[in-house]
Design an enzyme around this catalytic site. Structure first.
Site, PDB file in Angstrom:
ATOM      1  N   LYS A  19      50.534  92.992  87.698  1.00  0.00           N
ATOM      2  CA  LYS A  19      49.771  94.081  88.314  1.00  0.00           C
ATOM      3  C   LYS A  19      50.664  95.310  88.496  1.00  0.00           C
ATOM      4  CE  LYS A  19      46.819  92.923  91.460  1.00  0.00           C
ATOM      5  NZ  LYS A  19      46.560  92.194  92.703  1.00  0.00           N
ATOM      6  N   ARG A  41      48.991  93.907  98.096  1.00  0.00           N
ATOM      7  CA  ARG A  41      48.427  92.891  97.193  1.00  0.00           C
ATOM      8  C   ARG A  41      49.523  92.167  96.419  1.00  0.00           C
ATOM      9  NH1 ARG A  41      44.122  96.116  93.786  1.00  0.00           N
ATOM     10  NH2 ARG A  41      42.914  94.207  93.807  1.00  0.00           N
ATOM     11  N   GLY A  43      42.770  85.104  92.540  1.00  0.00           N
ATOM     12  CA  GLY A  43      42.323  84.546  93.816  1.00  0.00           C
ATOM     13  C   GLY A  43      43.277  83.551  94.456  1.00  0.00           C
ATOM     14  N   MET A  54      46.513  84.059  95.474  1.00  0.00           N
ATOM     15  CA  MET A  54      47.413  84.572  96.510  1.00  0.00           C
ATOM     16  C   MET A  54      46.690  85.624  97.328  1.00  0.00           C
ATOM     17  SD  MET A  54      51.028  84.591  94.618  1.00  0.00           S
ATOM     18  CE  MET A  54      50.402  85.415  93.213  1.00  0.00           C
ATOM     19  N   ARG A  94      44.324  94.258  83.657  1.00  0.00           N
ATOM     20  CA  ARG A  94      45.054  93.079  83.161  1.00  0.00           C
ATOM     21  C   ARG A  94      44.268  92.503  81.987  1.00  0.00           C
ATOM     22  NH1 ARG A  94      43.675  89.350  88.432  1.00  0.00           N
ATOM     23  NH2 ARG A  94      41.442  89.470  88.239  1.00  0.00           N
ATOM     24  N   HIS A 149      34.371  84.172  92.083  1.00  0.00           N
ATOM     25  CA  HIS A 149      35.478  83.228  92.000  1.00  0.00           C
ATOM     26  C   HIS A 149      35.107  82.039  91.118  1.00  0.00           C
ATOM     27  CE1 HIS A 149      37.801  79.734  93.419  1.00  0.00           C
ATOM     28  NE2 HIS A 149      38.791  80.604  93.390  1.00  0.00           N
ATOM     29  N   ARG A 177      44.406  52.191  62.779  1.00  0.00           N
ATOM     30  CA  ARG A 177      44.864  51.001  63.520  1.00  0.00           C
ATOM     31  C   ARG A 177      43.927  49.848  63.170  1.00  0.00           C
ATOM     32  NH1 ARG A 177      45.627  55.190  67.881  1.00  0.00           N
ATOM     33  NH2 ARG A 177      47.713  54.923  68.750  1.00  0.00           N
ATOM     34  N   ARG A 192      47.781  50.930  58.979  1.00  0.00           N
ATOM     35  CA  ARG A 192      48.842  50.164  59.654  1.00  0.00           C
ATOM     36  C   ARG A 192      48.415  48.698  59.777  1.00  0.00           C
ATOM     37  NH1 ARG A 192      50.353  51.547  65.700  1.00  0.00           N
ATOM     38  NH2 ARG A 192      48.434  50.394  66.101  1.00  0.00           N
ATOM     39  N   GLU A 199      59.295  53.708  65.866  1.00  0.00           N
ATOM     40  CA  GLU A 199      58.811  53.753  67.244  1.00  0.00           C
ATOM     41  C   GLU A 199      59.724  52.977  68.190  1.00  0.00           C
ATOM     42  OE1 GLU A 199      54.817  52.135  67.418  1.00  0.00           O
ATOM     43  OE2 GLU A 199      55.259  50.660  65.875  1.00  0.00           O
ATOM     44  N   SER A 253      56.571  57.231  59.882  1.00  0.00           N
ATOM     45  CA  SER A 253      55.620  57.894  60.779  1.00  0.00           C
ATOM     46  C   SER A 253      56.098  57.619  62.201  1.00  0.00           C
ATOM     47  CB  SER A 253      54.212  57.338  60.557  1.00  0.00           C
ATOM     48  OG  SER A 253      53.338  57.939  61.482  1.00  0.00           O
ATOM     49  N   GLY A 311      55.969  56.893  65.795  1.00  0.00           N
ATOM     50  CA  GLY A 311      55.029  56.376  66.799  1.00  0.00           C
ATOM     51  C   GLY A 311      55.591  56.752  68.162  1.00  0.00           C
ATOM     52  N   THR A 312      55.297  57.959  68.565  1.00  0.00           N
ATOM     53  CA  THR A 312      55.970  58.488  69.761  1.00  0.00           C
ATOM     54  C   THR A 312      55.435  57.889  71.063  1.00  0.00           C
ATOM     55  OG1 THR A 312      54.535  60.382  69.446  1.00  0.00           O
ATOM     56  CG2 THR A 312      56.854  60.650  68.849  1.00  0.00           C
ATOM     57  N   ASN A 313      54.323  57.162  70.992  1.00  0.00           N
ATOM     58  CA  ASN A 313      53.870  56.478  72.223  1.00  0.00           C
ATOM     59  C   ASN A 313      54.881  55.380  72.560  1.00  0.00           C
ATOM     60  OD1 ASN A 313      51.563  58.020  71.914  1.00  0.00           O
ATOM     61  ND2 ASN A 313      50.432  56.383  70.896  1.00  0.00           N
ATOM     62  N   ASP A 314      55.133  54.528  71.579  1.00  0.00           N
ATOM     63  CA  ASP A 314      56.097  53.455  71.819  1.00  0.00           C
ATOM     64  C   ASP A 314      57.522  53.990  71.895  1.00  0.00           C
ATOM     65  OD1 ASP A 314      54.927  50.871  72.174  1.00  0.00           O
ATOM     66  OD2 ASP A 314      54.066  51.099  70.173  1.00  0.00           O
ATOM     67  N   CYS A 316      52.340  60.052  64.469  1.00  0.00           N
ATOM     68  CA  CYS A 316      50.985  59.575  64.746  1.00  0.00           C
ATOM     69  C   CYS A 316      50.803  59.156  66.197  1.00  0.00           C
ATOM     70  CB  CYS A 316      50.605  58.440  63.803  1.00  0.00           C
ATOM     71  SG  CYS A 316      51.653  56.999  64.002  1.00  0.00           S
ATOM     72  N   TYR A 366      53.649  66.224  58.268  1.00  0.00           N
ATOM     73  CA  TYR A 366      52.306  66.282  58.864  1.00  0.00           C
ATOM     74  C   TYR A 366      52.325  65.775  60.300  1.00  0.00           C
ATOM     75  CZ  TYR A 366      52.018  61.238  58.175  1.00  0.00           C
ATOM     76  OH  TYR A 366      52.263  59.897  58.226  1.00  0.00           O
TER      77      TYR A 366
HETATM   78  C1  PEP Z   1      52.720  54.856  68.823  1.00  0.00           C
HETATM   79  O1  PEP Z   1      53.366  53.939  69.338  1.00  0.00           O
HETATM   80  O2  PEP Z   1      53.015  56.049  68.965  1.00  0.00           O
HETATM   81  C2  PEP Z   1      51.555  54.559  67.991  1.00  0.00           C
HETATM   82  C3  PEP Z   1      50.916  55.516  67.352  1.00  0.00           C
HETATM   83  O3  PEP Z   1      51.117  53.287  67.977  1.00  0.00           O
HETATM   84  P1  PEP Z   1      50.249  52.602  69.126  1.00  0.00           P
HETATM   85  O4  PEP Z   1      49.825  53.688  70.071  1.00  0.00           O
HETATM   86  O5  PEP Z   1      49.104  51.970  68.448  1.00  0.00           O
HETATM   87  O6  PEP Z   1      51.205  51.643  69.731  1.00  0.00           O
HETATM   88 MG    MG Z   2      53.080  51.924  68.606  1.00  0.00          MG
END
Ligand code: PEP
Ligand code: MG
Length: 886
Positions: A26, A96, A105, A107, A352, A468, A574, A630, A758, A777, A779-782, A843, A863
């Protein structure tokens, strides 16, 4: 830097590198508008650095800063020829907040500061308008009393309501000077009663109190929640703007309003906004009076009689219109502008970048490229990829029965159904119980922010398109219908009434934020399409990005949706999800519980045709594109029966007694199933399972080839590999089955074999693993789970403590963590060292998160793969990553 305070017309501001960081959004814009020659009331900004000093100095302003404030006040006094606290011609101020990014809204603001029992008389004499002076004073006591002294605002509002009731009038504007006199005295009594102190009469005390209150509001609960939801760092702090007051409430040649240079709801290039004659700013946003339209066109479109500003103040409107065009051309973005008209003179109080719906954001970006205001790259960067979510979500199925019970303003698009709740607490409570709600309020206030977030949609009885509720809902992407005067809400009895019926708390309604309809019951929805401006923007994104975008999908329906959204293949199919189907689960259980290899083979033979059929369908939909299949991953016990009935059913098929099945179930029990017998470890113990799956894949390909149907390109992926020998054995297994099926059918099949990365060991030993893998690939969850040693299923229980203690900025299962990034980087380098041509993708859930996508682009993956509805988000995020890389 020793300079803490900057006058709007100060030349020094020009030298500041990032003015918004120091002056807040502002302050920076007020100062810029001042230099551009726009009518901005004189004032100064106390920088964001002072916010930091204030907190370091036990929440007090130090004397150096106080002296700078006083000397800057003198400058304003000179320009406006009024004096602060003067008994003849008093200067009044607005105080202000203004952070780097706008937090509408969240602050505090204090207006009419500098009034006391004496200066109010001077104001009255000077303006010859006693009613205005008294109205301003009572507003000041009310605002200051609430914001600075902490008296809850309902105490004041109740007094006004009672007063109007006794007098038999409906509107505040019907109260005269003597009424306000009476209320001023009552207000002061309330302050005394609630704070044990008189309302401050010293104007400097008032000013320092107000500035401190604005700094304190940076740490208010609602501001903290907003920062958390919008990932705004708490170190930024807020600036404070002190400005000479201009008055929109001095009579009928005065007004105040909020105007957007384009329509924030649908993006059309029409000035859009609201104003109120004889009012102050808070009247427009508070929703206590229904505002009128700015343009004649908008008034006519809404079929409303009250004149627009264009009609009632044509000259001032023309001037405003010119300024709006200049502002938009200067900032190259849609502006949200606050203005006041004082005795027919226009003042600009703020500009703004306007908050807008996702639909209008896309339209405005595309239109601005056509108008040559911005480049295609700028247009791509303008859109927050996550905000596309609302465009991808279903709208009401108009073919179904729709029982409209009332209408309101279409304040934020999209459709939502849920149980009616009347408080934010109830919305939060039901949300925790996974129940959908519609939050129904007379009007919302910043206190409702959490409830609005928890609800699926918001409905209000009062307030316009800039209320608001409307602004916050649009920002959050929640559908909202606002200002429905057709509903009458009774909080006590927890009902709202329309002309025909009563809706109770817990009843289900649907709101359509695109049309303003309020509907009884739940209405089915339909899938949106990508077309028009959206597809244009997407085509620019596709021309820009290098990262490919695939989808995680294992059903024909999801695969089709993803392809329609632009997926360029499947990054993760899967196969275990295919096992849960009612028809198959019994054979799956039979397979798991079989004691011998032969029995297992019998059960697997029953599953084979089902798996083959699935693959045929998916390979057909993704014709010509890669599909990563997989092999079975989760621990087997996930498929086991739970109830006695289910156990008996399996016992009958396998031909053993109940007891034996039960003992096999307990044998399969694992302490840590996520770290147990899963992934390729199953393939090592029971190769016949993977053999069946490979056979299903290859036979599906043969069938398509024989029928001359174009097929996808299969990539067979081995899960949870951590050593070279595992992948080597698994690759040999796949190749053996491929050879057999090809020989049996005399058909050649092309395919690839690769692995998931993974587990940390796999990342570190990627060079060895890459000897046998044609692709990785991530597997960033595991990988996140095993890098931190935090269970992905249980982290929710303590995640908030980690965020509150600033250990995590954000859930590492949502946005990729730095440590996990390092492991991926190691694996990419080592993998490429072994095999230059190795294909790389991701993935895990992070494949749909814009920040993680930027990392994937930097580290050189080929990818990302994400759920079907996130595919367009990923396409845009990948394009942004490419632009920002350079
Ligand atoms: C992972 O682990 O990132 C993955 C894609 O496999 P899942 O979630 O099925 O374990
Ligand atoms: Mg996994």
């Amino acid at each position: 830097m020793n300079k803490f305070i900057f006058n709007f017309s100060s030349k020094e501001v020009k030298k500041i590198k990032n003015p918004k960081n120091i002056l807040g959004g502002k302050g920076a814009n007020l100062s810029e508008m001042g230099r551009m020659g726009f009518p901005v009331p004189p004032g100064f900004t106390i920088s964001t650095n002072v916010c930091d000093l204030f907190y370091k100095n036990k929440k007090k302003l130090n004397s150096k800063i106080i002296n700078q404030i006083k000397s800057e006040l003198k400058v304003i006094e000179k320009v406006v020829k009024k004096k602060f606290g003067d008994l003849k011609n008093p200067l009044l101020l607005s105080v202000r907040s203004g952070a780097r990014v706008s937090m509408p809204g969240m602050m505090d603001t204090i207006l009419n500061l500098g009034l006391n029992d004496e200066t109010v008389k001077a104001l009255s004499n000077k303006t010859l308008n006693g009613r205005f002076a008294k109205d301003s004073y009572r507003r000041f006591i009310q605002m200051y009393g609430n914001v600075v002294l902490g008296v809850e605002s309902h105490h004041f509002e109740e007094l006004i309501e009672n007063y109007k009731l006794t007098k038999g009038v409906l509107l505040d504007t019907e109260l005269d000077e003597s009424d306000w006199d009476g209320l001023i005295s009552d207000f002061k009594k309330v302050v005394k009663e609630k704070t044990q102190k008189d309302f401050p009469q010293n104007v400097y005390d008032q000013l320092l109190g107000a500035i401190s209150a604005v700094f304190l509001s940076w740490e208010s609960n609602r501001a903290k929640i907003y920062r958390k939801l919008n990932q705004i760092p708490s170190e930024w702090g807020t600036a404070v703007n002190v400005q000479s007051m201009v008055f929109g409430n001095m009579g009928n040649d005065c007004a105040t309003g909020v105007v957007f240079t384009r329509n924030p709801s649908d993006g059309s290039n029409d000035i859009y906004g609201e104003y109120l004659i004889n009012a102050q700013g808070e009247d427009v946003v508070a929703g206590t009076r229904t505002p009128q339209y700015i343009t004649k066109k908008a008034r006519k479109d809404a079929n409303v009689k009250d004149p627009s500003m264009e009609e009632s103040m044509p000259k001032v409107y023309k001037q405003l219109e010119k300024i709006l065009i200049k502002l938009e051309t200067h900032y190259k973005d849609m502006q949200d502008v606050e203005f006041t008209v004082e005795n027919n003179k226009l003042w600009i109080l703020q500009t703004r970048s306007g908050k807008r719906t996702s639909k209008s954001a896309v339209k405005i970006a595309v239109d601005m490229v056509k108008e040559k205001l911005i480049s295609k790259k700028q247009a791509i960067l303008r859109i927050d990829p996550s905000s596309l979510d609302t465009l991808l979500h279903p709208t009401l199925d108009e073919k179904s029965e729709i029982n409209v019970i009332a209408n309101g303003l279409p304040a934020s698009p999209g459709a939502a159904s849920g149980k009616v709740v009347f408080t934010s607490e109830e919305a939060e409570k039901l949300n925790d119980m996974m129940q959908d709600t519609i939050l129904v309020r007379v009007e919302t206030s910043p206190e409702d922010i959490q409830g609005m977030h928890a609800a699926k949609g918001i409905l209000t009885a009062r307030g316009g398109m800039t209320s608001h509720a409307a602004v916050v809902a649009r920002g959050m992407g929640r559908p909202c219908v606002s200002g429905s005067s057709e509903i009458d809400i009774n909080y006590e009895s927890k009902i709202f009434k329309t002309s025909e019926l009563e809706v109770k708390e817990g009843d289900i309604i649907t709101i359509d934020g695109s049309t303003g309809r309020i509907i009884l019951g739940k209405v089915p929805t339909v899938k949106p399409e990508i077309s028009g401006d959206f597809s244009k923007l997407m085509s620019w994104a596709d021309d820009t990005r290098k990262l490919k975008v695939r989808t995680n999908s294992e059903t024909p329906i999801d695969t089709k949706t993803a392809r329609d959204f632009g997926a360029e293949g499947i990054g993760l199919c899967r196969t275990e999800h295919m096992f849960f189907d009612e028809e198959r689960i019994l054979s799956v259980r039979e397979m798991i519980l079989s004691k011998s290899k032969e029995d297992r083979a019998k059960a697997l033979a029953k599953l084979l045709p089902h798996q083959k059929k699935d693959f045929v369908e998916i390979f057909k939909i993704m014709d010509g594109l890669p599909v990563t299949v997989r092999l079975l991953d989760p621990p087997l016990h996930e498929f086991l029966p739970h109830s006695d009935k289910e156990i008996q059913e399996v016992a009958n098929v396998v031909g053993v007694d109940l007891k034996e099945v039960k003992s096999r179930i307990s044998e399969l029990h694992e302490q840590n199933p996520m770290l147990g017998h899963r992934g390729c470890r199953l393939g090592i113990s029971y190769p016949e399972i993977y053999e069946m799956q490979c056979r299903a894949i290859f036979e599906a390909l043969v069938e398509l080839k024989k029928n001359k149907v174009k097929s996808a390109f299969p990539e067979i992926m081995i899960p949870l590999v951590s050593t070279e020998v595992e992948i080597k054995i698994m690759k040999e297994l796949v190749n053996k089955i491929a050879k057999t099926v090809q020989e049996e059918n005399k058909v050649k099949i092309d395919f690839m074999v690769g692995t998931m990365i993974e587990l940390p060991r796999a990342a570190v030993k990627a060079k060895d693993i890459a000897k046998h893998a044609e692709f990785f690939s991530f597997g960033t969850n595991d990988l996140t789970q095993t890098t931190f040693g935090i269970s992905r299923d249980d982290s929710g229980k303590f995640l908030n403590d980690y965020i509150d203690n600033k250990i995590f900025d954000i859930d590492p299962f949502v946005s990729i963590d730095e440590g996990v990034e390092d492991l991926i980087e190691i694996a990419v380098l080592k993998g490429k060292k072994q095999n230059k041509k190795i294909k790389l993708g991701i993935c895990g859930e992070h494949g749909g998160d814009p920040k993680s996508i930027a990392f994937c682009s930097r580290v050189g993956l080929n990818y990302v793969s994400c759920s079907p509805y996130r595919v367009p988000i990923a396409r845009l995020a990948a394009a942004q990553a490419e632009i920002l890389k350079k």
